[in-house]
Every structure is written in C-alpha cells, then in structure tokens.
Design a protein around this motif. Structure first.
Motif, short mmCIF file in Angstrom:
data_model
loop_
_atom_site.label_atom_id
_atom_site.label_comp_id
_atom_site.label_asym_id
_atom_site.label_seq_id
_atom_site.Cartn_x
_atom_site.Cartn_y
_atom_site.Cartn_z
N LEU A 169 5.25 7.63 3.83
CA LEU A 169 5.91 7.16 5.09
C LEU A 169 5.20 7.08 6.40
O LEU A 169 5.40 6.18 6.99
CB LEU A 169 7.32 8.00 5.27
N LEU A 170 4.51 8.18 6.27
CA LEU A 170 3.39 8.11 7.28
C LEU A 170 2.45 7.12 7.42
O LEU A 170 2.18 6.78 8.39
CB LEU A 170 2.76 9.69 7.36
N LEU A 171 2.03 6.76 6.19
CA LEU A 171 1.04 5.62 6.06
C LEU A 171 1.59 4.04 6.53
O LEU A 171 1.15 3.41 7.01
CB LEU A 171 0.61 5.55 4.71
N ALA A 172 3.02 4.06 6.16
CA ALA A 172 3.68 2.93 6.70
C ALA A 172 4.14 2.78 7.98
O ALA A 172 3.62 1.99 8.49
CB ALA A 172 5.07 2.77 5.74
N PHE A 173 4.32 3.90 8.51
CA PHE A 173 4.62 3.95 10.04
C PHE A 173 3.42 3.91 10.92
O PHE A 173 3.34 3.08 11.66
CB PHE A 173 5.28 5.31 10.49
N LEU B 84 -6.23 0.66 -7.17
CA LEU B 84 -6.61 -0.68 -6.78
C LEU B 84 -5.66 -1.49 -6.18
O LEU B 84 -6.04 -2.26 -5.35
CB LEU B 84 -6.94 -1.29 -8.54
N ILE B 85 -4.22 -1.48 -6.37
CA ILE B 85 -3.33 -2.28 -5.54
C ILE B 85 -3.58 -1.84 -4.17
O ILE B 85 -3.33 -2.63 -3.31
CB ILE B 85 -2.18 -1.96 -6.18
N MET B 86 -3.76 -0.48 -3.94
CA MET B 86 -3.71 0.04 -2.59
C MET B 86 -4.96 -0.39 -1.72
O MET B 86 -4.95 -1.02 -0.76
CB MET B 86 -3.61 1.68 -2.62
N ALA C 165 0.93 -1.21 -0.11
CA ALA C 165 -0.07 0.05 -0.06
C ALA C 165 0.73 1.28 0.06
O ALA C 165 0.42 2.38 -0.85
CB ALA C 165 -0.85 0.05 1.20
N ALA C 166 1.93 1.31 0.73
CA ALA C 166 2.70 2.37 0.94
C ALA C 166 3.55 2.65 -0.52
O ALA C 166 3.51 3.63 -0.93
CB ALA C 166 3.75 2.30 2.19
N CYS C 167 4.04 1.47 -0.93
CA CYS C 167 4.88 1.61 -2.13
C CYS C 167 4.16 1.91 -3.19
O CYS C 167 4.48 2.89 -4.18
CB CYS C 167 5.58 0.31 -2.25
N SER C 168 2.71 1.36 -3.36
CA SER C 168 2.06 1.79 -4.54
C SER C 168 1.57 3.33 -4.53
O SER C 168 1.53 3.95 -5.37
CB SER C 168 0.71 1.06 -4.39
N TYR C 169 1.17 3.74 -3.26
CA TYR C 169 1.08 5.31 -2.93
C TYR C 169 2.34 6.14 -3.42
O TYR C 169 2.20 7.11 -4.30
CB TYR C 169 0.56 5.75 -1.76
N GLY C 170 3.39 5.60 -3.04
CA GLY C 170 4.81 6.43 -3.49
C GLY C 170 4.89 6.46 -4.95
O GLY C 170 5.29 7.60 -5.53
#
Length: 149
Positions: free
Chosen positions: A80-84, A133-135, A16-21
């Motif tokens: 990064l905020l989403l990942a943390f 969609l991936i997120m 999710a975090a990488c897809s948003y990035g």
C-alpha cells in the motif's frame, strides 16, 4: 480512503504494487502450509521482503487464520505504501526507489529459494522470480512519459 486509492493511476503503478502484494501473500501461504519446510525460512524471507516493518510484526496467533494475518501484514502495508508513494508527483521518486528495493528483495528471495540446498523447496522460488520481473517491467514502464504506441 477511497479517494486516496483512486489516485493510484496507471497500470504500471497498480501492477508493481499488486505483484509485490501477491509475492507477500504467496510467501505467507507457502510458509503457513509448510511447503517451505519450516516457518523459520519463511519468516526470514518475510523480514527481507518487508524490511523494516517485518521487524515490528510477527509472533504466533491463537488460531491458524491469525497466523496468516500476523505474517502478511508488514508486506501488505509495504504494498500500500508503494502504491501511495507512486501516486503523487511529489513522492513519486521515493516510490520508485522503494519499488526497486522491493523488487530486488523479491528477486533475492526467489533466487535464494531456487538455489536452496533442500530440493523440495526449490520449485517454490520461481513465482518470486516472476513477481520480481513483473515489478521491474512495471517500474520501467512507469518511467516512460510517452505512450507506448
């Protein structure tokens, strides 16, 4: 910092975090290279995707490399905020809420670009629909408590 990054466990959180990035970096690249027509469209899309941090940043850089950094930093900070937030148990709910908000924003940018009135801009909306969609799939998979097998 490395220990905090190591706390980001699980494929769904990272996906999710990488897809948003990736969506943020794609929007930055498309805007800076002129594929979206003008910088205003990309800037407004970034404000939608990285709200409220995108209101703080922006502006023009001295050289082309800094333009990329100045446009992308709010979205990278949000990724990064989403990942943390999704890494720790106490903040996982806030991370999921943020993830759904960001996925919705990415999909809205994709739909707006695909259905845009200017024909040359339309094909560039499809990557955002795929990223969104991936997120969504990653956020749904992250809620599962049982293994998929």
């Amino acid at each position: 910092m490395i220990q905090a990054i190591a706390k980001v466990r699980g494929l769904p959180t990272a996906l999710a975090a990488c897809s948003y990035g990736a969506a943020v970096l794609t929007l930055t690249w498309l805007t800076q290279e002129g594929h979206l027509g003008d910088a205003m469209y990309g800037g407004m899309s970034m404000i939608l995707m990285a709200f409220p941090l995108a209101l703080l940043g922006g502006g023009g850089g001295v050289d082309a490399g800094w333009d990329y950094v100045l446009m992308a930093w709010p979205g990278i900070v949000m990724a990064l905020l989403l990942a943390f937030l999704t890494a720790w148990r106490r903040t996982r709910t806030a991370g999921r809420v943020l993830g759904w908000f960001l996925a919705g924003a990415v999909i809205v940018v994709g739909v707006a670009t695909v259905s845009d009135g200017w024909g040359p801009r339309r094909p560039y909306g499809w990557p955002f629909l795929v990223y969104g969609l991936i997120m969504i799939i990653a956020l749904i998979a992250g809620r599962r408590r049982r293994p998929l097998v």
